[in-house]
Write an enzyme that holds these catalytic residues in place. Structure first.
Site, PDB file in Angstrom:
ATOM      1  N   SER A   1     -24.805   0.428  -5.988  1.00 41.66           N
ATOM      2  CA  SER A   1     -24.397  -0.556  -4.974  1.00 41.66           C
ATOM      3  C   SER A   1     -24.629  -0.050  -3.552  1.00 41.66           C
ATOM      4  O   SER A   1     -24.828  -0.833  -2.635  1.00 41.66           O
ATOM      5  CB  SER A   1     -22.909  -0.884  -5.135  1.00 41.66           C
ATOM      6  OG  SER A   1     -22.653  -1.315  -6.450  1.00 41.66           O
TER       7      SER A   1
ATOM      8  N   CYS B   1      -3.851   9.482   4.226  1.00 43.57           N
ATOM      9  CA  CYS B   1      -2.626   9.654   3.433  1.00 43.57           C
ATOM     10  C   CYS B   1      -2.787  10.810   2.470  1.00 43.57           C
ATOM     11  O   CYS B   1      -3.847  10.963   1.857  1.00 43.57           O
ATOM     12  CB  CYS B   1      -2.358   8.415   2.577  1.00 43.57           C
ATOM     13  SG  CYS B   1      -2.099   6.950   3.541  1.00 43.57           S
TER      14      CYS B   1
ATOM     15  N   MET C   1       0.731   9.067  10.143  1.00 50.08           N
ATOM     16  CA  MET C   1       2.016   9.121  10.840  1.00 50.08           C
ATOM     17  C   MET C   1       2.983  10.082  10.159  1.00 50.08           C
ATOM     18  O   MET C   1       4.000  10.442  10.725  1.00 50.08           O
ATOM     19  CB  MET C   1       2.639   7.719  10.942  1.00 50.08           C
ATOM     20  CG  MET C   1       1.868   6.765  11.833  1.00 50.08           C
ATOM     21  SD  MET C   1       1.308   7.455  13.406  1.00 50.08           S
ATOM     22  CE  MET C   1       2.808   8.075  14.115  1.00 50.08           C
TER      23      MET C   1
ATOM     24  N   ARG D   1      -4.763  10.231  13.047  1.00 48.55           N
ATOM     25  CA  ARG D   1      -3.880  11.022  12.194  1.00 48.55           C
ATOM     26  C   ARG D   1      -2.864  10.154  11.466  1.00 48.55           C
ATOM     27  O   ARG D   1      -2.449   9.097  11.964  1.00 48.55           O
ATOM     28  CB  ARG D   1      -3.148  12.070  13.032  1.00 48.55           C
ATOM     29  CG  ARG D   1      -2.202  11.466  14.050  1.00 48.55           C
ATOM     30  CD  ARG D   1      -1.563  12.541  14.900  1.00 48.55           C
ATOM     31  NE  ARG D   1      -0.573  11.999  15.823  1.00 48.55           N
ATOM     32  CZ  ARG D   1       0.056  12.718  16.736  1.00 48.55           C
ATOM     33  NH1 ARG D   1      -0.219  13.997  16.877  1.00 48.55           N
ATOM     34  NH2 ARG D   1       0.960  12.155  17.518  1.00 48.55           N
TER      35      ARG D   1
ATOM     36  N   GLY E   1       0.834  -1.202   0.000  1.00 47.00           N
ATOM     37  CA  GLY E   1       0.000   0.000   0.000  1.00 47.00           C
ATOM     38  C   GLY E   1       0.865   1.247   0.000  1.00 47.00           C
ATOM     39  O   GLY E   1       1.534   1.518   0.985  1.00 47.00           O
TER      40      GLY E   1
HETATM   41  P1  XMP Z   1      -6.558   3.372   6.551  1.00 46.82           P
HETATM   42  O1  XMP Z   1      -7.157   3.650   5.202  1.00 46.82           O
HETATM   43  O2  XMP Z   1      -6.936   2.017   7.075  1.00 46.82           O
HETATM   44  O3  XMP Z   1      -4.981   3.354   6.283  1.00 46.82           O
HETATM   45  O4  XMP Z   1      -6.870   4.464   7.510  1.00 46.82           O
HETATM   46  C1  XMP Z   1      -4.040   3.050   7.277  1.00 46.82           C
HETATM   47  C2  XMP Z   1      -2.659   2.965   6.651  1.00 46.82           C
HETATM   48  O5  XMP Z   1      -2.235   4.230   6.126  1.00 46.82           O
HETATM   49  C3  XMP Z   1      -0.813   4.293   6.094  1.00 46.82           C
HETATM   50  N1  XMP Z   1      -0.397   5.556   6.696  1.00 46.82           N
HETATM   51  C4  XMP Z   1       0.015   6.633   5.984  1.00 46.82           C
HETATM   52  N2  XMP Z   1       0.211   6.791   4.668  1.00 46.82           N
HETATM   53  N3  XMP Z   1       0.803   9.067   5.053  1.00 46.82           N
HETATM   54  C5  XMP Z   1       0.619   8.025   4.196  1.00 46.82           C
HETATM   55  O6  XMP Z   1       0.809   8.209   2.979  1.00 46.82           O
HETATM   56  C6  XMP Z   1       0.646   8.957   6.417  1.00 46.82           C
HETATM   57  O7  XMP Z   1       0.794   9.920   7.151  1.00 46.82           O
HETATM   58  C7  XMP Z   1       0.234   7.674   6.898  1.00 46.82           C
HETATM   59  N4  XMP Z   1      -0.006   7.202   8.153  1.00 46.82           N
HETATM   60  C8  XMP Z   1      -0.391   5.901   7.982  1.00 46.82           C
HETATM   61  C9  XMP Z   1      -0.302   3.100   6.854  1.00 46.82           C
HETATM   62  O8  XMP Z   1       0.133   2.145   5.920  1.00 46.82           O
HETATM   63  C10 XMP Z   1      -1.538   2.644   7.620  1.00 46.82           C
HETATM   64  O9  XMP Z   1      -1.495   1.293   7.984  1.00 46.82           O
END
Ligand code: XMP
Length: 474
Positions: free
Chosen positions: A467, A300, A383, A381, A293
């Site tokens: 959907s 993100c 990271m 938030r 991902g």
């Molecule tokens: P979801 O969609 O489940 O995604 O909220 C969680 C995943 O997002 C990634 N992650 C980040 N990706 N900037 C990014 O581009 C960030 O600041 C960031 N923080 C987390 C990470 O893979 C997480 O598991």
């Protein structure tokens, strides 16, 4: 130019099915070569998603939690230790106090380690008492010595007592804790009624060979990562996750090689990547699981800020070739909004999924609850968001942040809020129910069967609108 797709671009075609009840569907999937989860859902290594409380709750549901790495080494290890001590058939090193210690000291230990009581031992570690909440409840004088309030000469059993024998003793004597001792009365372990009940009530829980809950922890790819990894494994972590935004990078590949060389037997998951080449190179470096991902996450902004990324469904399909080739599982990380997306990620070849936003609103996530317009939310938030980056910098230095340093941050994530959802077990129950249902629509009883039967159909924006529930749309 290739075209690439994500979850909302597709649906799974329903297939003839012999599955009568969704309960007959086995949702087990792997997180790494040797870690299989009955519920293939993992909570993200983020500071607003996973510390010990979340990891414990996830493992109890049959999933897994990965403790985030934005803590000091000692703090991260302490979270792992809490997970590993939360439940076990035999607690090998129960927390102890001496009879001359003060009640105040015992209370501080109980609070720090979040345990229900302590075993009282003399200088030779012979069991002389038990101190439980019941012994302490009306004691106001913190200076009183433990020997004055403890339950003296508690019932003990010989080391080697089986859980079934222990259960019999606990029932017959109406006690909650059974210290195990050797021939000289020296403490060798502890069996608690709580752990025995947990074992019976939660057969699906993710556990290690000693009956302790599974827990993983994240490390980076530069700086203190080797020292951190050693400390986390020493603390009992069942797997390490090398957590880097762009995992297909020379320094990450080198870090994986170094970790594998030093800690060969440890389960090592690495990421994040979005291409087959990325998955292949990390696997060749020694990764036992590949996290996929780049930029799909709900918080993100990587794709907007950098212009880089691959839509998540296609990224999973590409990377999952490594599962067929080398048996190394792929974890779909980010962008999952509903249980249907979990089903699609697994159909695409992932062996498990990692979730952030879907779990961030649960009771067990760390962080603040806020109320907006009468609705409760929990802060969630990225990271790489500005506030997470600044918190990290602040932690690393005792001085006030230099405004120039602040201005130099280029965030690749945002601050957000996740609707409050109550206990994570209820959230995971719904997600797993949706997954079972999705697999049964494809006529699959297990993940390998699902991989052979699943068929995607591409859909239009109008089909996606159809959907979603739309009875009230006008
Ligand atoms: P979801 O969609 O489940 O995604 O909220 C969680 C995943 O997002 C990634 N992650 C980040 N990706 N900037 C990014 O581009 C960030 O600041 C960031 N923080 C987390 C990470 O893979 C997480 O598991």
């Amino acid at each position: 130019m290739k075209e690439a797709f994500t979850f909302h671009d597709v649906l799974l075609v329903p297939k003839r099915s012999s599955v009568r009840s969704r309960k007959d569907v086995d949702t087990s999937g792997r997180f790494s070569k040797n870690i299989t989860l009955k519920c293939p859902v993992v909570s993200a290594n983020m500071d607003t998603v996973t510390e010990a409380r979340m990891a414990i709750a996830m493992a109890r549901c049959g999933g897994l939690g990965i403790i985030h790495r934005f803590l000091t080494i000692e703090e991260e290890v302490a979270e792992v230790v809490k997970v590993k001590r939360a439940e076990s058939v035999v607690i090998e090193n129960p927390y102890t106090v001496g009879p001359e210690d003060s009640l105040e000291y015992a209370r501080s230990l109980i609070e720090r380690h979040e345990v229900g009581g302590l075993i009282v031992v003399d200088r030779e570690r012979r069991v002389v008492g038990i101190l439980s909440n019941r012994d302490m409840q009306f004691q106001t004088d913190g200076a009183v010595q433990i020997k004055r309030v403890m339950t003296k000469n508690p019932i003990t059993a010989k080391v080697g007592t089986t859980p079934d024998e222990a259960e019999e003793i606990l029932r017959e004597k109406k006690i909650e804790k059974l210290p195990l001792v050797d021939g000289k009365g020296v403490l060798q372990g502890l069996i608690t009624a709580k752990d025995i009940k947990a074992k019976r009530h939660r057969p699906e829980a993710s556990k290690d060979k000693k009956g302790r809950l599974l827990g993983g922890a994240a490390v980076g790819g530069v700086g203190d990562f080797m020292e951190r990894a050693a400390a986390l494994l020493e603390g009992g972590a069942d797997c390490l996750v090398v957590d880097v935004a762009h995992g297909h990078a020379d320094h990450v590949i080198d870090a994986v090689k170094k970790l594998k060389k030093k800690f060969g037997s440890a389960e090592l998951v690495a990421g994040n990547v979005a291409t087959y080449e990325g998955a292949r190179d990390l696997a060749a470096a020694g990764a036992d699981g590949i996290k996929v991902g780049v930029g799909p996450g709900s918080i993100c902004s990587t794709r907007i800020v950098s212009g880089s990324g691959v839509p998540q469904l296609s990224a999973v399909i590409e990377c999952a070739k490594i599962t067929k080739e080398r048996g190394i599982p792929v974890i779909a990380d980010g962008g999952i909004r509903d249980s249907g997306d979990i089903t699609k990620a697994l159909a695409a070849g992932a062996s498990s999924v990692m979730l952030g936003s879907l779990l961030a609103g649960a009771d067990e996530s760390p962080g603040w609850t806020v109320v907006r317009g009468g609705t409760r939310y929990k802060v969630y938030r990225g990271m790489a968001s500005l506030t997470a980056t600044l918190s990290r910098k602040k932690k690393e230095s005792t001085e006030n942040l230099d405004p120039i340093e602040v201005a130099e941050v280029v965030p690749e994530g945002v601050e957000s809020m996740a609707p409050y959802k109550g206990p994570v077990a209820e959230v995971v129950y719904q997600l797993q129910g949706g997954l079972r249902s999705g697999m049964s629509y494809s006529g699959a009883r297990s993940l390998p069967e699902f991989w052979t039967k699943a068929e995607f159909v591409r859909i239009s924006a109008a089909a996606w609108a159809e959907s979603k529930p739309h009875a009230l749309d006008k």
